[in-house]
Design a protein around this motif. Structure first.
Motif, short mmCIF file in Angstrom:
data_model
loop_
_atom_site.label_atom_id
_atom_site.label_comp_id
_atom_site.label_asym_id
_atom_site.label_seq_id
_atom_site.Cartn_x
_atom_site.Cartn_y
_atom_site.Cartn_z
N ALA A 1 0.84 -1.19 0.00
CA ALA A 1 0.00 0.00 0.00
C ALA A 1 0.88 1.24 0.00
O ALA A 1 1.93 1.26 0.65
CB ALA A 1 -0.92 0.00 1.21
N TYR B 1 -3.94 2.77 6.80
CA TYR B 1 -4.82 2.10 5.85
C TYR B 1 -4.11 0.86 5.30
O TYR B 1 -2.98 0.94 4.82
CB TYR B 1 -5.21 3.05 4.72
CG TYR B 1 -6.22 4.08 5.15
CD1 TYR B 1 -5.89 5.09 6.04
CD2 TYR B 1 -7.53 4.02 4.68
CE1 TYR B 1 -6.83 6.03 6.46
CE2 TYR B 1 -8.48 4.94 5.08
CZ TYR B 1 -8.12 5.95 5.97
OH TYR B 1 -9.05 6.87 6.38
N TYR B 2 -4.82 -0.26 5.37
CA TYR B 2 -4.28 -1.54 4.92
C TYR B 2 -5.13 -2.07 3.77
O TYR B 2 -6.34 -1.91 3.75
CB TYR B 2 -4.34 -2.58 6.04
CG TYR B 2 -3.53 -2.22 7.27
CD1 TYR B 2 -4.09 -1.48 8.30
CD2 TYR B 2 -2.21 -2.64 7.40
CE1 TYR B 2 -3.36 -1.16 9.43
CE2 TYR B 2 -1.46 -2.33 8.53
CZ TYR B 2 -2.06 -1.58 9.54
OH TYR B 2 -1.31 -1.27 10.65
N CYS B 3 -4.46 -2.74 2.84
CA CYS B 3 -5.20 -3.43 1.80
C CYS B 3 -5.09 -4.93 2.01
O CYS B 3 -4.08 -5.42 2.52
CB CYS B 3 -4.71 -3.04 0.40
SG CYS B 3 -2.96 -3.31 0.09
N GLU B 4 -6.15 -5.62 1.67
CA GLU B 4 -6.21 -7.06 1.84
C GLU B 4 -6.81 -7.68 0.58
O GLU B 4 -7.55 -7.02 -0.14
CB GLU B 4 -7.03 -7.42 3.08
CG GLU B 4 -6.49 -6.81 4.37
CD GLU B 4 -7.09 -7.42 5.63
OE1 GLU B 4 -7.76 -8.45 5.53
OE2 GLU B 4 -6.83 -6.85 6.72
N ARG C 1 -10.14 -0.47 -9.44
CA ARG C 1 -9.04 -1.39 -9.65
C ARG C 1 -8.60 -1.38 -11.10
O ARG C 1 -9.35 -1.00 -11.99
CB ARG C 1 -9.45 -2.76 -9.15
CG ARG C 1 -10.06 -3.83 -10.02
CD ARG C 1 -11.12 -3.56 -10.98
NE ARG C 1 -11.56 -4.78 -11.62
CZ ARG C 1 -11.26 -5.14 -12.87
NH1 ARG C 1 -10.51 -4.37 -13.62
NH2 ARG C 1 -11.72 -6.27 -13.37
N MET D 1 -10.89 -7.58 -3.11
CA MET D 1 -9.85 -6.85 -2.42
C MET D 1 -10.52 -5.76 -1.60
O MET D 1 -11.59 -5.28 -1.97
CB MET D 1 -8.85 -6.24 -3.41
CG MET D 1 -7.96 -7.28 -4.07
SD MET D 1 -6.61 -6.58 -5.05
CE MET D 1 -5.58 -5.83 -3.79
N CYS E 1 -2.72 0.03 -3.95
CA CYS E 1 -2.35 -1.26 -3.39
C CYS E 1 -1.94 -2.15 -4.55
O CYS E 1 -2.78 -2.56 -5.36
CB CYS E 1 -3.50 -1.88 -2.63
SG CYS E 1 -3.15 -3.55 -2.02
N TRP F 1 -10.04 -2.45 1.55
CA TRP F 1 -9.29 -1.51 2.38
C TRP F 1 -9.86 -1.55 3.79
O TRP F 1 -11.07 -1.50 3.98
CB TRP F 1 -9.40 -0.09 1.84
CG TRP F 1 -8.68 0.14 0.54
CD1 TRP F 1 -9.22 0.12 -0.71
CD2 TRP F 1 -7.29 0.43 0.38
NE1 TRP F 1 -8.25 0.37 -1.64
CE2 TRP F 1 -7.06 0.58 -1.01
CE3 TRP F 1 -6.22 0.59 1.26
CZ2 TRP F 1 -5.78 0.86 -1.52
CZ3 TRP F 1 -4.97 0.87 0.75
CH2 TRP F 1 -4.76 1.01 -0.63
N TRP G 1 -2.45 -9.56 3.16
CA TRP G 1 -2.55 -8.16 3.54
C TRP G 1 -1.17 -7.55 3.52
O TRP G 1 -0.15 -8.23 3.59
CB TRP G 1 -3.20 -8.00 4.91
CG TRP G 1 -2.55 -8.79 5.99
CD1 TRP G 1 -1.56 -8.39 6.85
CD2 TRP G 1 -2.85 -10.15 6.33
NE1 TRP G 1 -1.23 -9.42 7.68
CE2 TRP G 1 -1.99 -10.50 7.41
CE3 TRP G 1 -3.74 -11.10 5.84
CZ2 TRP G 1 -2.03 -11.77 7.99
CZ3 TRP G 1 -3.77 -12.34 6.43
CH2 TRP G 1 -2.91 -12.67 7.48
N LEU H 1 -7.80 3.65 -3.84
CA LEU H 1 -8.82 4.25 -3.00
C LEU H 1 -8.65 5.76 -3.08
O LEU H 1 -7.64 6.30 -2.62
CB LEU H 1 -8.72 3.78 -1.54
CG LEU H 1 -9.86 4.24 -0.64
CD1 LEU H 1 -11.18 3.58 -1.07
CD2 LEU H 1 -9.56 3.93 0.82
N VAL I 1 -13.46 3.38 -4.44
CA VAL I 1 -12.54 2.28 -4.69
C VAL I 1 -12.60 1.89 -6.16
O VAL I 1 -13.67 1.95 -6.78
CB VAL I 1 -12.87 1.07 -3.78
CG1 VAL I 1 -14.23 0.47 -4.11
CG2 VAL I 1 -11.77 0.02 -3.87
#
Length: 125
Positions: free
Chosen positions: A5, A93-96, A71, A33, A21, A35, A115, A80, A69
């Motif tokens: 990220a 902020y994390y992306c998974e 992609r 996916m 991400c 956030w 993640w 994002l 969001v």
């Protein structure tokens, strides 16, 4: 599979940021996916998710209408767009990403397979 990220920073209230991400490593086709974000002293909370093939998007009520969001399928990269930022948006902020996750689990951070390290967003008032 690694998720990276980026795009965080220090901004004033009302400003915008765009987080990215990027997925790298072995060939990987996500189903969803997402956030998440985590503010100091708080639990990780759902922000937004996107279905990779249908492009269905989901948002937390607190960010609906302000965050978007998206992609890029060719790059396996999720974005994002954060607009009209508020001090309460301050968090890491994390992306998974998950290849088997189903719709009803998309708001659960434990449901994803991968993640990243996170990117910090700080909004001053």
């Amino acid at each position: 599979v690694q998720l990276q990220a980026s795009g965080g920073g220090l901004v004033q209230s009302g400003a915008s940021l765009r987080l990215s991400c990027e997925v790298s490593g072995r060939s990987f086709s996500p189903r969803f996916m997402a956030w998440f974000r985590q503010a100091p002293g708080k639990e990780r909370e759902f922000v937004s998710a996107i279905n990779w093939s249908a492009r269905t998007t989901l948002y937390a009520d607190s960010v609906k209408g302000r965050f978007t969001v998206s992609r890029d399928g060719a790059k396996t990269t999720m974005y994002l767009q954060l607009d009209i930022l508020k001090p309460e948006d301050t968090a890491v902020y994390y992306c998974e990403a998950g290849s088997r996750i189903i719709l009803r689990n998309t708001r659960n951070p434990e449901a994803y397979d991968y993640w990243g390290q996170g990117t910090k967003v700080t909004v001053s008032s």
